[in-house]
Scaffold this motif. Structure first.
Motif, PDB file in Angstrom:
ATOM      1  N   ASP A 147      -8.738   8.465  -4.466  1.00 12.93           N
ATOM      2  CA  ASP A 147      -8.245   9.911  -4.863  1.00 12.93           C
ATOM      3  C   ASP A 147      -6.839  10.036  -4.500  1.00 12.93           C
ATOM      4  O   ASP A 147      -6.409  11.096  -5.080  1.00 12.93           O
ATOM      5  CB  ASP A 147      -8.935  10.960  -3.370  1.00 12.93           C
ATOM      6  CG  ASP A 147     -10.525  10.790  -3.811  1.00 12.93           C
ATOM      7  OD1 ASP A 147     -11.159  10.764  -5.077  1.00 12.93           O
ATOM      8  OD2 ASP A 147     -11.387  11.048  -2.804  1.00 12.93           O
ATOM      9  N   ALA A 148      -6.190   9.576  -3.715  1.00  9.41           N
ATOM     10  CA  ALA A 148      -4.824   9.629  -3.408  1.00  9.41           C
ATOM     11  C   ALA A 148      -4.011   8.881  -4.635  1.00  9.41           C
ATOM     12  O   ALA A 148      -3.052   9.735  -4.871  1.00  9.41           O
ATOM     13  CB  ALA A 148      -4.283   8.638  -2.169  1.00  9.41           C
ATOM     14  N   LEU A 191       1.309   2.462   2.342  1.00  4.80           N
ATOM     15  CA  LEU A 191       0.131   3.555   1.844  1.00  4.80           C
ATOM     16  C   LEU A 191       0.411   4.600   2.496  1.00  4.80           C
ATOM     17  O   LEU A 191       0.170   5.698   1.985  1.00  4.80           O
ATOM     18  CB  LEU A 191      -1.116   2.859   2.010  1.00  4.80           C
ATOM     19  CG  LEU A 191      -1.531   1.645   1.280  1.00  4.80           C
ATOM     20  CD1 LEU A 191      -2.927   1.086   1.810  1.00  4.80           C
ATOM     21  CD2 LEU A 191      -1.554   1.961   0.048  1.00  4.80           C
ATOM     22  N   GLU A 192       1.012   4.688   3.866  1.00 10.72           N
ATOM     23  CA  GLU A 192       0.986   6.093   4.684  1.00 10.72           C
ATOM     24  C   GLU A 192       2.107   6.666   4.039  1.00 10.72           C
ATOM     25  O   GLU A 192       2.263   7.847   4.057  1.00 10.72           O
ATOM     26  CB  GLU A 192       1.228   5.825   6.169  1.00 10.72           C
ATOM     27  CG  GLU A 192       1.032   7.059   7.198  1.00 10.72           C
ATOM     28  CD  GLU A 192       0.796   6.667   8.282  1.00 10.72           C
ATOM     29  OE1 GLU A 192       0.224   7.574   9.211  1.00 10.72           O
ATOM     30  OE2 GLU A 192       0.285   5.287   8.543  1.00 10.72           O
ATOM     31  N   GLN A 193       3.288   5.954   3.706  1.00 11.99           N
ATOM     32  CA  GLN A 193       4.582   6.524   3.339  1.00 11.99           C
ATOM     33  C   GLN A 193       4.309   7.040   1.856  1.00 11.99           C
ATOM     34  O   GLN A 193       5.048   8.375   1.570  1.00 11.99           O
ATOM     35  CB  GLN A 193       5.571   5.471   3.344  1.00 11.99           C
ATOM     36  CG  GLN A 193       6.945   5.851   2.607  1.00 11.99           C
ATOM     37  CD  GLN A 193       7.804   4.782   2.289  1.00 11.99           C
ATOM     38  OE1 GLN A 193       7.532   3.652   2.897  1.00 11.99           O
ATOM     39  NE2 GLN A 193       9.138   5.099   1.904  1.00 11.99           N
ATOM     40  N   THR A 194       3.685   6.562   1.024  1.00 11.32           N
ATOM     41  CA  THR A 194       3.566   6.693  -0.523  1.00 11.32           C
ATOM     42  C   THR A 194       2.497   7.551  -0.873  1.00 11.32           C
ATOM     43  O   THR A 194       2.576   8.532  -1.734  1.00 11.32           O
ATOM     44  CB  THR A 194       3.769   5.634  -1.500  1.00 11.32           C
ATOM     45  OG1 THR A 194       2.591   4.734  -1.088  1.00 11.32           O
ATOM     46  CG2 THR A 194       4.982   4.727  -1.275  1.00 11.32           C
ATOM     47  N   LEU A 195       1.356   7.436  -0.268  1.00 12.33           N
ATOM     48  CA  LEU A 195       0.071   8.029  -0.405  1.00 12.33           C
ATOM     49  C   LEU A 195      -0.533   8.957   0.761  1.00 12.33           C
ATOM     50  O   LEU A 195      -1.424   9.460   0.517  1.00 12.33           O
ATOM     51  CB  LEU A 195      -0.927   7.170  -0.946  1.00 12.33           C
ATOM     52  CG  LEU A 195      -0.897   6.147  -2.255  1.00 12.33           C
ATOM     53  CD1 LEU A 195      -1.607   5.392  -2.448  1.00 12.33           C
ATOM     54  CD2 LEU A 195      -0.370   7.057  -3.283  1.00 12.33           C
ATOM     55  N   ALA A 196       0.276   8.896   1.864  1.00 13.29           N
ATOM     56  CA  ALA A 196      -0.463   9.757   2.923  1.00 13.29           C
ATOM     57  C   ALA A 196      -1.789   9.202   3.336  1.00 13.29           C
ATOM     58  O   ALA A 196      -2.510   9.916   3.657  1.00 13.29           O
ATOM     59  CB  ALA A 196      -0.459  11.014   2.771  1.00 13.29           C
TER      60      ALA A 196
END
Length: 403
Positions: free
Chosen positions: A381-382, A200-205
């Motif tokens: 939102d992301a 999630l952090e890698q693809t959607l920040a």
């Protein structure tokens, strides 16, 4: 098979003529050994197997004993040494467990014969009726509503009639010599707990706060021992549910297991979360389906008729399904946001995920879980920022689009 989403859409193939011939010949040999006399089969009809098995309907052309006019034969290939579990063993044990029930409460097809060495099952032919998927993709909303309520009732009856079956299922799996008979979805859920935050952090920040990780770990307790466990076909999606004149029957027990009933009941609130093809249902229908299921299971677990007992467990199950399906569906870096299933109409992966996180946000807000609701909102939102506003619009199943 719906739960193996990490490997991409299911590979449906047409069996080669040699596979058909070999499967029919093997089935004849298995049935002949079982009856003690020659059995001849004819008119093999491909029913759409997968990369794991060949499935066909056959006519009993010759038998000295009374057999059904037609049968379904399922012939598995070899199980890879690296496989976590063996789908043949899961299905053989599941069908034996179901066949031991009286016919009037049986949840799946009767097991006529099987052979461990040949990896073959001969099953009752439940006929050419519509699957639940057929009904949902047709244009009759009343028929679709009746079928879904019948599906919920059948699920409740399955849980009630097969409660307490875990020792029998374990014994059957040991007899088949299998290495593992755990719920394969549980394996994926546990893996996703550690892998999805980074993804999630890698693809959607989007960073996953420690409080959310702790909430997920608490929910994962549902995967362990509890007093609310029963047999589950595991893959209870629309294409594996046959609508008959006497109710819904479940097909495909390749990952049959014993697990907490809340993991199946979550399918009633978040429609078919492991399915390749999951559209939206009318909100009021989800509540009716849950009530129908509860009316069946209170015979065994009367306390689950109490919202204070059931709803927290159900929420945990919903949270786990949304989490693991995000791990399954979320397009990785460089991947295209394609439909979930390339072989049939289905929503795009981002659209399905946005709908699930929006539902989870609403449920978390209703339960007063502020941090989880905010986290779900950030993910919605992301996803919309990355995949566009079209991800906000998950269509209902075709049967409900013209209401």
């Amino acid at each position: 098979m719906s739960v193996e989403i990490t490997t991409g859409p299911p590979e449906v193939r047409i069996p080669a003529s040699t596979e058909v011939t070999d499967t029919v010949a093997t089935a004849e040999a298995v049935l002949s050994r079982r009856t003690g006399a020659a059995v001849r089969l004819a008119d093999a009809e491909d029913l759409g197997g997968s990369d794991r098995s060949v499935v066909m309907r056959v006519r009993v052309a010759e038998s000295p004993f009374e057999l059904p006019r037609t049968l379904v034969v399922k012939h598995y290939g070899a199980c890879a040494d690296s496989a976590r579990s063996d789908p043949f063993a899961h299905e053989a044990a599941s069908c034996q467990l179901s066949t031991a029930l009286p016919p009037e409460v049986r949840v799946g097809p009767e097991l006529i014969a099987h052979d461990v060495n040949e990896r073959l099952l001969v099953l009752e032919d439940l006929g050419r009726g519509s699957t639940l998927a057929d009904v949902l993709f047709a244009d009759d909303p009343r028929a679709a509503e009746r079928a879904l309520l019948a599906w919920a009732r059948a699920l409740g009856r399955l849980h009630t009639t097969m409660a307490g079956s875990e020792p029998d299922f374990d014994a059957l799996m040991r007899r088949l010599g299998t290495r593992s008979w755990t719920d394969p979805v549980a394996d994926d859920i546990l893996r996703s707990l550690s892998e999805l935050p980074g993804l999630l952090e890698q693809t959607l920040a989007v960073r996953t706060p420690p409080g959310i990780a702790e909430r997920l770990a608490d929910a994962a307790a549902l995967l362990g021992p509890s007093r609310y466990r029963s047999f589950s076909p595991s893959d209870i999606c629309p294409d594996n549910s046959l609508v008959t004149g006497t109710g819904v029957r479940f097909l495909d027990f390749e990952w049959g297991c014993v697990r907490d009933v809340a993991l199946d009941a979550a399918y009633l609130q978040y429609p078919f979360p492991s399915s390749w093809c999951s559209y939206a249902l009318p909100d009021n229908l989800a509540e009716s389906m849950l009530s129908t299921w509860r009316s069946e299971i209170v015979e065994v677990w009367p306390e689950l008729d109490d919202d204070e007992v059931l709803l927290p467990r159900l929420f945990d199950a919903q949270l786990l399904w949304v989490w693991v399906s995000t791990w399954w569906f979320l397009p990785r870096t460089g991947e295209t946001d394609r439909p979930i299933d390339l072989h049939m109409p289905s929503p795009r992966r981002s659209t399905a995920l946005v709908d699930r996180w929006r539902h989870l946000r609403a449920d978390a807000e209703s339960a007063g879980m502020t941090e989880l609701a905010e986290y779900a909102g950030h993910l919605v939102d992301a996803l919309v920022d990355r995949f566009g506003a079209g991800a906000l619009h998950l269509l209902p199943y075709p049967a409900f689009r013209n209401e």
